[in-house]
Design a protein around this motif. Structure first.
Motif, PDB file in Angstrom:
ATOM      1  N   VAL A  43       0.836  -1.206   0.000  1.00  0.00           N
ATOM      2  CA  VAL A  43       0.000   0.000   0.000  1.00  0.00           C
ATOM      3  C   VAL A  43       0.870   1.254   0.000  1.00  0.00           C
ATOM      4  CG1 VAL A  43      -1.757   1.297   1.276  1.00  0.00           C
ATOM      5  CG2 VAL A  43      -1.847  -1.209   1.229  1.00  0.00           C
ATOM      6  N   ASP A  44       0.518   2.222  -0.834  1.00  0.00           N
ATOM      7  CA  ASP A  44       1.087   3.568  -0.741  1.00  0.00           C
ATOM      8  C   ASP A  44       0.277   4.353   0.283  1.00  0.00           C
ATOM      9  OD1 ASP A  44       3.182   3.482  -2.585  1.00  0.00           O
ATOM     10  OD2 ASP A  44       1.902   4.049  -4.274  1.00  0.00           O
ATOM     11  N   LEU A  45       0.919   4.817   1.343  1.00  0.00           N
ATOM     12  CA  LEU A  45       0.227   5.639   2.328  1.00  0.00           C
ATOM     13  C   LEU A  45      -0.088   7.017   1.751  1.00  0.00           C
ATOM     14  CD1 LEU A  45       2.428   4.632   5.383  1.00  0.00           C
ATOM     15  CD2 LEU A  45       0.065   3.914   4.939  1.00  0.00           C
ATOM     16  N   ARG A  46      -1.020   7.721   2.382  1.00  0.00           N
ATOM     17  CA  ARG A  46      -1.382   9.062   1.896  1.00  0.00           C
ATOM     18  C   ARG A  46      -0.141   9.946   1.735  1.00  0.00           C
ATOM     19  NH1 ARG A  46      -4.914  12.732   5.559  1.00  0.00           N
ATOM     20  NH2 ARG A  46      -6.393  11.003   5.420  1.00  0.00           N
ATOM     21  N   ASN A  47      -0.174  10.784   0.729  1.00  0.00           N
ATOM     22  CA  ASN A  47       0.926  11.713   0.434  1.00  0.00           C
ATOM     23  C   ASN A  47       2.216  11.021   0.025  1.00  0.00           C
ATOM     24  OD1 ASN A  47      -0.589  14.077   0.940  1.00  0.00           O
ATOM     25  ND2 ASN A  47      -0.280  13.841   3.140  1.00  0.00           N
ATOM     26  N   HIS A  48       2.119   9.751  -0.367  1.00  0.00           N
ATOM     27  CA  HIS A  48       3.276   8.993  -0.829  1.00  0.00           C
ATOM     28  C   HIS A  48       2.912   8.213  -2.085  1.00  0.00           C
ATOM     29  CE1 HIS A  48       4.639   9.671   3.324  1.00  0.00           C
ATOM     30  NE2 HIS A  48       5.863   9.393   2.902  1.00  0.00           N
ATOM     31  N   GLY A  49       3.931   7.935  -2.897  1.00  0.00           N
ATOM     32  CA  GLY A  49       3.724   7.098  -4.075  1.00  0.00           C
ATOM     33  C   GLY A  49       2.617   7.630  -4.965  1.00  0.00           C
ATOM     34  N   ARG A  50       1.730   6.718  -5.347  1.00  0.00           N
ATOM     35  CA  ARG A  50       0.629   7.091  -6.238  1.00  0.00           C
ATOM     36  C   ARG A  50      -0.703   7.234  -5.489  1.00  0.00           C
ATOM     37  NH1 ARG A  50       4.206   4.051  -9.215  1.00  0.00           N
ATOM     38  NH2 ARG A  50       4.717   4.858 -11.299  1.00  0.00           N
ATOM     39  N   SER A  51      -0.652   7.285  -4.170  1.00  0.00           N
ATOM     40  CA  SER A  51      -1.864   7.545  -3.394  1.00  0.00           C
ATOM     41  C   SER A  51      -2.168   9.039  -3.395  1.00  0.00           C
ATOM     42  CB  SER A  51      -1.715   7.029  -1.961  1.00  0.00           C
ATOM     43  OG  SER A  51      -1.921   5.631  -1.906  1.00  0.00           O
ATOM     44  N   PRO A  52      -3.428   9.405  -3.100  1.00  0.00           N
ATOM     45  CA  PRO A  52      -3.810  10.816  -3.145  1.00  0.00           C
ATOM     46  C   PRO A  52      -3.050  11.680  -2.146  1.00  0.00           C
ATOM     47  CG  PRO A  52      -5.748   9.401  -3.117  1.00  0.00           C
ATOM     48  CD  PRO A  52      -4.582   8.517  -2.831  1.00  0.00           C
TER      49      PRO A  52
END
Length: 269
Positions: A43-52
């Motif tokens: 999982v990409d956490l918020r404000n990281h990777g491709r998460s919102p």
């Protein structure tokens, strides 16, 4: 919030959470190995990777994000593994939503307050204007005066993404991560809040993130916790000693599940 994720394999779910400035790609090598026996969800956490991107960054919010994600995925129970910042998110999930977590694995992180340790990283990142970069080599050259460690530079530059036009942009929400950094070094858990399941804390032998003095505080929230030390490893155990970490995780997950009901933990261990 629709968190970005990747899934491998089938079986009982094991959710993996990355650390600060990281993304789900950091754990793909081990994910593919564990996928022989589990459904691995990165999982990409918020404000990281491709998460919102979001305008606030706290552990309760990130734990809520994950709980909502699990509901969307129709997962009512899973193992959760988190590294560094992701370890604190994993701890917060286990403490706030204990029914969702079968077993907890925390890699090189304690639930305590930490001191500021990333000011140099933020200085290096803020000194870089992604929109003006020609290519990734240009980015590394510009970062060198601010960040000497080549390995850290390469890790951070994984956050660069090609913009729709010329140049690059940060995938992570650098502004909010910097502004809310105090929230990310804050402790998790309130007085008397405990997780009744089994927990494994893994520390690097060369890392100072989990000290001997932290153990009492860990047991206060995770009374069934175990501690393992990977000799020769620093903070990035999954990158430095993947075989050792893989073996520890497999051995822990294969143990019969135990809950704390009708058990009195030995706080002196």
């Amino acid at each position: 919030m629709q968190l970005n994720y990747k899934s491998y394999g089938e079986g009982f779910p094991l959710v993996i959470l990355h650390g600060l400035f990281g993304n789900l790609d950091n754990w793909q090598t081990l994910a593919r190995k564990w996928a022989d026996d589990y459904r691995i969800i990165l999982v990409d956490l918020r404000n990281h990777g491709r998460s919102p991107h979001a305008d606030e960054m706290t552990y309760p919010l990130m734990a809520h994000d994950l709980a909502a994600f699990l509901e969307e995925q129709a997962i009512d129970r899973c193992h959760v593994l988190g590294h560094s910042m992701g370890g604190k998110v994993a701890m917060q999930v286990a403490l706030t939503y204990p029914a969702l977590v079968e077993k907890l694995i925390v890699v090189d992180m304690a639930p305590r307050q930490y001191g500021r340790g990333h000011d140099d990283v933020f200085a290096a990142l803020n000194a870089l204007d992604p929109a003006s970069l020609e290519d990734r080599r240009d980015a590394e050259e510009r970062m060198k005066p601010h960040m000497e460690d080549a390995g850290v530079r390469m890790f951070l530059l994984k956050n660069l993404a090609r913009d729709s036009e010329e140049g690059f942009r940060w995938r992570m929400n650098l502004e909010v991560l910097h502004r809310d950094y105090e929230n990310l070094i804050a402790p998790v858990g309130t007085l008397g809040q405990t997780f009744p399941g089994q927990a494994l804390f893994v520390r690097g032998g060369k890392s100072g993130y989990i000290k001997n003095d932290d153990w009492e505080g860990i047991l206060a929230h995770f009374p069934l916790a175990e501690l393992a030390t990977v000799a020769g490893a620093g903070h990035w155990i999954h990158a430095e000693k993947p075989a050792e970490l893989s073996g520890l995780v497999r051995k822990f997950l294969e143990k019969p599940a135990v809950r704390r009901e009708r058990m009195v933990p030995n706080m002196g261990e």
